[in-house]
Motif scaffolding. Structure first.
Motif, PDB file in Angstrom:
ATOM      1  N   UNK A  59       0.837  -1.202   0.000  1.00 13.73           N
ATOM      2  CA  UNK A  59       0.000   0.000   0.000  1.00 13.73           C
ATOM      3  C   UNK A  59       0.867   1.246   0.000  1.00 13.73           C
ATOM      4  N   UNK A  60       0.498   2.200  -0.833  1.00 10.74           N
ATOM      5  CA  UNK A  60       1.145   3.504  -0.872  1.00 10.74           C
ATOM      6  C   UNK A  60       0.029   4.543  -0.883  1.00 10.74           C
ATOM      7  N   UNK A  61       0.064   5.458   0.061  1.00 11.01           N
ATOM      8  CA  UNK A  61      -1.035   6.413   0.213  1.00 11.01           C
ATOM      9  C   UNK A  61      -1.153   7.382  -0.957  1.00 11.01           C
ATOM     10  N   UNK A  62      -0.120   7.489  -1.767  1.00 10.01           N
ATOM     11  CA  UNK A  62      -0.136   8.440  -2.873  1.00 10.01           C
ATOM     12  C   UNK A  62      -0.658   7.842  -4.173  1.00 10.01           C
ATOM     13  N   UNK A  63      -0.923   6.547  -4.197  1.00  5.20           N
ATOM     14  CA  UNK A  63      -1.384   5.885  -5.406  1.00  5.20           C
ATOM     15  C   UNK A  63      -2.894   5.662  -5.370  1.00  5.20           C
ATOM     16  N   UNK A  64      -3.509   5.725  -6.536  1.00  3.54           N
ATOM     17  CA  UNK A  64      -4.933   5.491  -6.701  1.00  3.54           C
ATOM     18  C   UNK A  64      -5.149   4.073  -7.236  1.00  3.54           C
ATOM     19  N   UNK A  65      -6.397   3.566  -7.221  1.00  2.00           N
ATOM     20  CA  UNK A  65      -6.647   2.236  -7.763  1.00  2.00           C
ATOM     21  C   UNK A  65      -6.208   2.066  -9.221  1.00  2.00           C
ATOM     22  N   UNK A  66      -6.289   3.120 -10.000  1.00  4.90           N
ATOM     23  CA  UNK A  66      -5.853   3.050 -11.391  1.00  4.90           C
ATOM     24  C   UNK A  66      -4.360   2.742 -11.468  1.00  4.90           C
ATOM     25  N   UNK A  67      -3.582   3.292 -10.553  1.00  3.64           N
ATOM     26  CA  UNK A  67      -2.141   3.046 -10.539  1.00  3.64           C
ATOM     27  C   UNK A  67      -1.832   1.588 -10.216  1.00  3.64           C
ATOM     28  N   UNK A  68      -2.580   1.016  -9.282  1.00  3.56           N
ATOM     29  CA  UNK A  68      -2.375  -0.390  -8.949  1.00  3.56           C
ATOM     30  C   UNK A  68      -2.789  -1.289 -10.113  1.00  3.56           C
ATOM     31  N   UNK A  69      -3.836  -0.900 -10.827  1.00  2.00           N
ATOM     32  CA  UNK A  69      -4.245  -1.683 -11.986  1.00  2.00           C
ATOM     33  C   UNK A  69      -3.186  -1.633 -13.078  1.00  2.00           C
ATOM     34  N   UNK A  70      -2.532  -0.500 -13.254  1.00  2.00           N
ATOM     35  CA  UNK A  70      -1.480  -0.426 -14.267  1.00  2.00           C
ATOM     36  C   UNK A  70      -0.291  -1.310 -13.877  1.00  2.00           C
ATOM     37  N   UNK A  71       0.018  -1.396 -12.587  1.00  2.52           N
ATOM     38  CA  UNK A  71       1.057  -2.325 -12.121  1.00  2.52           C
ATOM     39  C   UNK A  71       0.627  -3.767 -12.385  1.00  2.52           C
ATOM     40  N   UNK A  72      -0.655  -4.038 -12.160  1.00  2.00           N
ATOM     41  CA  UNK A  72      -1.232  -5.353 -12.403  1.00  2.00           C
ATOM     42  C   UNK A  72      -1.067  -5.740 -13.877  1.00  2.00           C
ATOM     43  N   UNK A  73      -1.354  -4.809 -14.787  1.00  2.00           N
ATOM     44  CA  UNK A  73      -1.183  -5.066 -16.212  1.00  2.00           C
ATOM     45  C   UNK A  73       0.273  -5.328 -16.564  1.00  2.00           C
ATOM     46  N   UNK A  74       1.172  -4.532 -16.002  1.00  2.00           N
ATOM     47  CA  UNK A  74       2.602  -4.712 -16.264  1.00  2.00           C
ATOM     48  C   UNK A  74       3.076  -6.086 -15.795  1.00  2.00           C
ATOM     49  N   UNK A  75       2.634  -6.503 -14.604  1.00  2.00           N
ATOM     50  CA  UNK A  75       3.022  -7.812 -14.080  1.00  2.00           C
ATOM     51  C   UNK A  75       2.435  -8.943 -14.917  1.00  2.00           C
ATOM     52  N   UNK A  76       1.218  -8.765 -15.419  1.00  2.00           N
ATOM     53  CA  UNK A  76       0.605  -9.790 -16.258  1.00  2.00           C
ATOM     54  C   UNK A  76       1.380  -9.947 -17.566  1.00  2.00           C
ATOM     55  N   UNK A  77       1.735  -8.827 -18.177  1.00  2.00           N
ATOM     56  CA  UNK A  77       2.478  -8.884 -19.441  1.00  2.00           C
ATOM     57  C   UNK A  77       3.876  -9.450 -19.245  1.00  2.00           C
ATOM     58  N   UNK A  78       4.451  -9.260 -18.053  1.00  2.00           N
ATOM     59  CA  UNK A  78       5.778  -9.798 -17.762  1.00  2.00           C
ATOM     60  C   UNK A  78       5.717 -11.275 -17.379  1.00  2.00           C
ATOM     61  N   UNK A  79       4.516 -11.813 -17.141  1.00  2.00           N
ATOM     62  CA  UNK A  79       4.360 -13.218 -16.796  1.00  2.00           C
ATOM     63  C   UNK A  79       4.538 -13.509 -15.321  1.00  2.00           C
ATOM     64  N   UNK A  80       4.406 -12.500 -14.463  1.00  2.00           N
ATOM     65  CA  UNK A  80       4.580 -12.687 -13.020  1.00  2.00           C
ATOM     66  C   UNK A  80       3.306 -13.158 -12.324  1.00  2.00           C
ATOM     67  N   UNK A  81       2.156 -13.019 -12.971  1.00  2.00           N
ATOM     68  CA  UNK A  81       0.880 -13.381 -12.348  1.00  2.00           C
ATOM     69  C   UNK A  81       0.379 -14.700 -12.894  1.00  2.00           C
TER      70      UNK A  81
END
Length: 97
Positions: A59-81
């Motif tokens: 959790x980071x207080x400065x990030x919004x749900x959209x920011x976490x979703x973009x990290x989620x997309x990056x991890x999916x494309x990298x094959x980490x999920x």
């Protein structure tokens, strides 16, 4: 001689809101939600309700749900999920307990 001008009211434009439900990169369903768990360890969990794709982030207080979703997309494309089905999750809970 002229007549008085009518005063026009300024138009109220609604503020744009950030989305709260997103499209899953694996199955394509609009079923990805971002939830924040605030306990001893503050975590953010991004999950797809349709296929079970899941990611956990700090959790980071400065990030919004959209920011976490973009990290989620990056991890999916990298094959980490990986996709966790409901049956596998239930079996893991039975084996641990």
């Amino acid at each position: 001689m002229g007549r008085r001008r009518k005063r026009s009211r300024p138009r109220l434009v609604p503020k744009r809101k950030l989305p709260t439900v997103f499209q899953c990169p694996a199955c394509g369903a609009t079923a990805v939600s971002v939830s924040v768990l605030k306990g001893k360890e503050k975590k953010v969990i991004v999950t797809c309700a349709n296929c079970g794709l899941r990611g956990e982030y700090e959790y980071n207080q400065y990030l919004h749900p959209v920011d976490y979703f973009s990290r989620f997309l990056d991890d999916y494309e990298a094959g980490k999920l990986t996709v966790i089905s409901k049956h596998e999750d239930e079996n893991n809970a039975e084996n641990e307990g």
